[in-house]
Design an enzyme around this catalytic site. Structure first.
Site, PDB file in Angstrom:
ATOM      1  N   GLU A   1      22.623  -1.078   2.012  1.00  0.00           N
ATOM      2  CA  GLU A   1      21.943   0.182   1.704  1.00  0.00           C
ATOM      3  C   GLU A   1      20.892   0.475   2.780  1.00  0.00           C
ATOM      4  OE1 GLU A   1      21.979   0.304  -3.110  1.00  0.00           O
ATOM      5  OE2 GLU A   1      20.401  -0.939  -2.278  1.00  0.00           O
TER       6      GLU A   1
ATOM      7  N   ASP B   1      12.691   3.427  -3.117  1.00  0.00           N
ATOM      8  CA  ASP B   1      12.654   3.504  -1.654  1.00  0.00           C
ATOM      9  C   ASP B   1      11.740   4.574  -1.045  1.00  0.00           C
ATOM     10  OD1 ASP B   1      14.904   2.197  -2.566  1.00  0.00           O
ATOM     11  OD2 ASP B   1      16.326   3.429  -1.477  1.00  0.00           O
TER      12      ASP B   1
HETATM   13  C1  FRU Z   1      18.199   1.388  -2.565  1.00  0.00           C
HETATM   14  C2  FRU Z   1      18.978   2.447  -3.309  1.00  0.00           C
HETATM   15  C3  FRU Z   1      19.660   3.394  -2.335  1.00  0.00           C
HETATM   16  C4  FRU Z   1      19.819   4.658  -3.141  1.00  0.00           C
HETATM   17  C5  FRU Z   1      18.557   4.661  -3.957  1.00  0.00           C
HETATM   18  C6  FRU Z   1      18.726   5.258  -5.320  1.00  0.00           C
HETATM   19  O1  FRU Z   1      17.161   0.829  -3.270  1.00  0.00           O
HETATM   20  O2  FRU Z   1      19.901   1.859  -4.186  1.00  0.00           O
HETATM   21  O3  FRU Z   1      20.867   2.911  -1.817  1.00  0.00           O
HETATM   22  O4  FRU Z   1      19.936   5.798  -2.333  1.00  0.00           O
HETATM   23  O5  FRU Z   1      18.148   3.307  -4.078  1.00  0.00           O
HETATM   24  O6  FRU Z   1      17.509   5.361  -5.963  1.00  0.00           O
END
Ligand code: FRU
Length: 512
Positions: free
Chosen positions: A205, A29
């Site tokens: 998320e 992300d």
């Molecule tokens: C989304 C996610 C988020 C988390 C991050 C961990 O892709 O799963 O929810 O904070 O990636 O790398």
């Protein structure tokens, strides 16, 4: 030495040339994006030690145009058994947190700490007093802990009417977002909750909440809540849904009651086992590779744009894609607004203006008849194509982007069935994961199929397609074995024309 100028990277076969990638190792992300004193900051979920997910830390880069990036050292490393999950950052203009020194406002990052031994997730702060170069973790972390293993991805913004910071974050397993308020970024009170609503198959998320202008209603603004769905989204795997409504500083109220069975949205999912909730959702993108999208904070009023970018991958196969020594890429930055169609508001995404700097014109033509097949030579892996199609008979039309006769991606516009289908089954290397080779479709009854605008960006291993000014977008990665040779338009109808067609080669942002 400026790391942008290192010669050993950015020449690899699938290396994107005008998209952001880390030099090496894993990325997911985008995080903590803010603008301050002429610089766009991009942080990202990063494993500094390998090309798969793990040891999550915030990688960091800055740019003056969102295209040419300078890599900076890791901003927030995993430490003391706590990974640094996704989150946001804001310029604390009035030093409400008290973290500031001198007369510069501190930059405050709000992220989810993830305790490795028991997976507990809590919200933490870090701050910088030197334009985002050096980051100090707050000594009294965490600032918000509800003893949950699924409480993450805080996005914070200033809500001026109540003079409070608002945090939106996900209760992932419960398919909810929560809103918290604070005067100082340190003490947070629960304001309200939203969900489960819309698509609820996958975990929720990386939410974001902001107000957008409506392009065809002078002076009108609406609030948009965007929520990432980990699996089972519209194209399969990870994707993003959005809700349009109002926010009063405490609560988000969607315009539509997404749970009402009779309230079927006009964008419906075609060619896929459907379930009611998915059919009714609004999708940010109909491709498989646009996840965890998040918008920049603190874009100056004089600019006024809401800008975002997403992770161009999908949890279904992100850790298997055939790239080395890095894995994953960010989308091109996009400007987002709303458009009113049939009494409803839809998100529209446009590539940022800055991208025009990379263009060199190859072809600019008008009034091209499409008699069965019309081919255009390209011979470049970095290009942009924009065309307007006039289709008086509403016949179906296919655009193929070929590297060889057998290797191509395609976009089929099918007015009879009011749908658009993107296909990457024959796009090159597809066998690293069974979910990769696929077709994806968007059904939209309210589009004017007699006049379509298609805008495409190809960058080595990705294709982003914006349809009718971005009311429908397909974002996908591809791994062709050869260079892109041509674009072909084919149709069985008559009278179909390209009223305008422009093609540009695009410059690499990573060259010396
Ligand atoms: C989304 C996610 C988020 C988390 C991050 C961990 O892709 O799963 O929810 O904070 O990636 O790398």
């Amino acid at each position: 030495m400026n790391p942008r100028k290192k010669n050993s990277f950015y020449k690899e076969q699938y290396r994107p040339q005008f998209h952001f990638t880390p030099e090496k190792n894993w990325m997911n992300d985008p995080n903590g994006m803010f603008y301050f004193e002429g610089e766009y900051h991009l942080f990202y979920q990063h494993n500094p030690f390998g090309d798969k997910w793990g040891h999550m830390s915030w990688g960091h880069a800055v740019s003056t145009d969102m295209l040419h990036w300078e890599h900076l050292p890791i901003a927030l490393p995993e430490e003391d058994g706590v990974m640094i999950f996704s989150g946001s950052a804001v310029v604390d203009w009035n030093n409400s947190s008290g973290f500031g020194e001198g007369n510069q406002p501190p930059i405050v990052a709000i992220y989810s700490g993830r305790r490795n031994f028991d997976d507990r997730q809590f919200q933490c702060l870090a701050y910088s007093n030197d334009k985002g170069r050096v980051w100090v973790k707050y000594s009294n972390n965490p600032v918000l802990d509800i003893e949950s293993n699924n409480f993450r991805d805080p996005k914070v913004f200033w809500y001026k009417e109540t003079k409070k910071w608002v945090m939106v974050l996900a209760l992932s397993i419960e398919r909810k977002v929560q809103f918290y308020g604070s005067e100082n970024l340190i003490n947070w009170d629960l304001l309200s909750e939203f969900g489960p609503e819309g698509a609820v198959e996958g975990v929720w998320e990386c939410p974001d909440l902001f107000q957008l202008p409506v392009i065809n209603e002078e002076g009108k603004k609406k609030w948009v809540l965007e929520v990432g769905i980990g699996i089972d989204s519209v194209a399969g795997g990870s994707g993003g849904q959005y809700f349009v409504g109002e926010f009063d500083g405490i609560m988000f109220s969607p315009d539509l009651n997404y749970s009402d069975e009779n309230n079927i949205d006009h964008i419906i999912l075609a060619d896929r086992p459907t379930h009611k909730a998915l059919e009714k959702c609004n999708w940010v993108d109909y491709g498989k590779d646009f996840y965890a999208v998040v918008s920049w904070s603190d874009i100056p009023k004089s600019d006024g744009r809401r800008l975002w970018l997403g992770w161009m991958s999908n949890w279904d196969y992100a850790q298997e894609v055939p790239t080395a020594p890095w894995r994953s890429v960010m989308s091109i930055p996009r400007e987002i607004r709303l458009k009113k169609n049939d009494q409803k508001y839809f998100l529209v995404q446009q590539p940022v203006e800055e991208l025009k700097k990379l263009r060199s014109l190859i072809l600019d033509d008008s009034n091209i008849d499409i008699d069965e097949i019309h081919s255009i030579l390209v011979s470049s892996d970095l290009y942009e194509m924009e065309c307007e199609i006039v289709n008086p008979e509403l016949a179906s039309l296919t655009i193929t982007f070929n590297s060889t006769d057998d290797e191509f991606t395609s976009l089929m516009i099918d007015p009879q069935n009011t749908k658009i289908v993107f296909n990457r089954e024959n796009s090159g290397i597809v066998d690293f994961n069974p979910t990769f080779a696929d077709q994806m479709s968007a059904c939209n009854e309210s589009l004017d199929y007699s006049k379509m605008k298609i805008h495409v960006f190809i960058d080595k291993s990705s294709i982003e397609i914006f349809i009718n000014d971005g009311i429908i977008v397909f974002t996908n990665v591809i791994y062709p074995t050869e260079i892109q040779k041509s674009i072909k338009f084919s149709s069985k109808g008559t009278g179909i024309k390209l009223s305008r067609m422009s093609l540009w080669k695009l410059d690499s942002v990573w060259k010396n």
